[in-house]
Design an enzyme around this catalytic site. Structure first.
Site, PDB file in Angstrom:
ATOM      1  N   LEU A 103       0.893  -1.158   0.000  1.00 12.57           N
ATOM      2  CA  LEU A 103       0.000   0.000   0.000  1.00 12.57           C
ATOM      3  C   LEU A 103       0.931   1.207   0.000  1.00 12.57           C
ATOM      4  O   LEU A 103       1.959   1.181   0.689  1.00 12.57           O
ATOM      5  CB  LEU A 103      -0.863   0.044   1.272  1.00 12.57           C
ATOM      6  CG  LEU A 103      -2.184  -0.714   1.338  1.00 12.57           C
ATOM      7  CD1 LEU A 103      -2.901  -0.408   2.644  1.00 12.57           C
ATOM      8  CD2 LEU A 103      -3.105  -0.406   0.170  1.00 12.57           C
ATOM      9  N   ASP A 104       0.566   2.241  -0.732  1.00 10.44           N
ATOM     10  CA  ASP A 104       1.416   3.435  -0.773  1.00 10.44           C
ATOM     11  C   ASP A 104       1.595   4.029   0.619  1.00 10.44           C
ATOM     12  O   ASP A 104       0.733   3.866   1.481  1.00 10.44           O
ATOM     13  CB  ASP A 104       0.768   4.530  -1.629  1.00 10.44           C
ATOM     14  CG  ASP A 104       0.555   4.120  -3.058  1.00 10.44           C
ATOM     15  OD1 ASP A 104       1.296   3.244  -3.524  1.00 10.44           O
ATOM     16  OD2 ASP A 104      -0.353   4.679  -3.683  1.00 10.44           O
ATOM     17  N   LEU A 105       2.644   4.799   0.743  1.00  6.18           N
ATOM     18  CA  LEU A 105       2.910   5.520   1.998  1.00  6.18           C
ATOM     19  C   LEU A 105       1.670   6.290   2.465  1.00  6.18           C
ATOM     20  O   LEU A 105       1.304   6.261   3.633  1.00  6.18           O
ATOM     21  CB  LEU A 105       4.080   6.493   1.731  1.00  6.18           C
ATOM     22  CG  LEU A 105       4.576   7.318   2.895  1.00  6.18           C
ATOM     23  CD1 LEU A 105       5.356   6.441   3.862  1.00  6.18           C
ATOM     24  CD2 LEU A 105       5.479   8.461   2.416  1.00  6.18           C
ATOM     25  N   ARG A 191      -4.579   5.481  -7.936  1.00  2.00           N
ATOM     26  CA  ARG A 191      -4.184   6.893  -8.127  1.00  2.00           C
ATOM     27  C   ARG A 191      -3.960   7.195  -9.611  1.00  2.00           C
ATOM     28  O   ARG A 191      -4.391   8.240 -10.108  1.00  2.00           O
ATOM     29  CB  ARG A 191      -2.900   7.191  -7.329  1.00  2.00           C
ATOM     30  CG  ARG A 191      -3.123   7.152  -5.828  1.00  2.00           C
ATOM     31  CD  ARG A 191      -1.826   7.371  -5.060  1.00  2.00           C
ATOM     32  NE  ARG A 191      -1.965   6.953  -3.675  1.00  2.00           N
ATOM     33  CZ  ARG A 191      -2.467   7.712  -2.701  1.00  2.00           C
ATOM     34  NH1 ARG A 191      -2.841   8.942  -2.954  1.00  2.00           N
ATOM     35  NH2 ARG A 191      -2.579   7.237  -1.474  1.00  2.00           N
TER      36      ARG A 191
END
Ligand code: URA
Length: 235
Positions: A103-105, A191
């Site tokens: 999962l992205d930051l 995104r």
């Protein structure tokens, strides 16, 4: 996953890490039949035969936890930039668990943490088409036409995305919350998808893997999953 031998021995409940170093130096530990007498050697307890005093180490119990990842944490086991890592949140968990995928930051939400390499592969393998559900708060209000483009699939990095399911949950005026269900796991996929239709993501949260939802788990909390719950991931 490879780990230092002394860590493996300590985790198997044989001794402390410090004592394990002494046992290794004394030649009491073997990996795949070979005596190891140096410190710092790494092995993979899931793949290799590790023996102490001629007896195989007990296999680690396989576990899987559901973590509600906060923003600002990286889903790697180490971060050269010194940012907080998700495994630091797994307080009191003695198994060496690692994140299933990423999962992205800046993304929060459901993240499976396990020490079971096979399970992780099964969840991540595209052929199993494990569905992931996200809530994306995006800028503006995307038209139905644009959402249906995403549903059908768009070209990202030269490759078409698989069909997705999207539904508007709420409009906040300047932004809109959209539920997105995809089974691919390309880097920054959600995104990039919204950026491609001109509605960049402002906030992103994963709320479920298959039929396994976050439920009442608060941010930074985690819980152990039962075998029954794990099956829901694949539904
Ligand atoms: N898609 C993204 O863009 N980011 C995530 O962290 C997960 C899916």
């Amino acid at each position: 996953m490879e780990e230092r031998l002394q860590k493996i021995l300590a985790r198997a409940g044989i001794c402390s890490r410090r004592q394990a170093e002494k046992l290794i130096l004394a030649g009491r530990v073997k990996v795949d039949g070979q005596v190891i007498k140096e410190l710092g050697v790494k092995a993979d307890p899931a793949q290799q035969r590790i023996e102490f005093d001629g007896k195989p180490l007990p296999k680690p119990t396989l576990v899987c936890y559901l973590l509600n990842k906060p923003r600002g944490y990286v889903t790697t086991m180490k971060d050269p930039q010194g940012r907080p890592i998700v495994s630091a949140l797994m307080k009191g968990v003695k198994e060496r668990v690692f994140p299933v995928g990423r999962l992205d930051l800046d993304t929060e939400g459901a993240l499976l943490m396990t020490n079971d390499g096979d399970l992780s592969q099964r969840i991540l393998h595209p052929s199993n088409e494990v569905k992931k559900t996200y809530l994306a708060r995006v800028s503006g209000r995307p038209s139905h036409k644009k959402l249906s483009e995403l549903e059908k699939g768009i070209i990202l990095d030269g490759k078409k995305t698989w069909p997705a399911k999207l539904r508007i949950i709420k409009s906040h005026g300047a932004s809109t919350t959209v539920e997105v269900v995809i089974h691919e796991g390309r880097k920054r996929q959600v995104r990039l998808m919204f950026a491609a239709i001109g509605h960049p993501v402002l906030e992103l949260k994963r709320i479920a893997y298959g039929k396994l939802g976050l439920g009442v788990l608060r941010v930074s909390e985690f819980r152990k999953l039962s075998a029954h719950e794990l099956k829901k991931v694949f539904k």
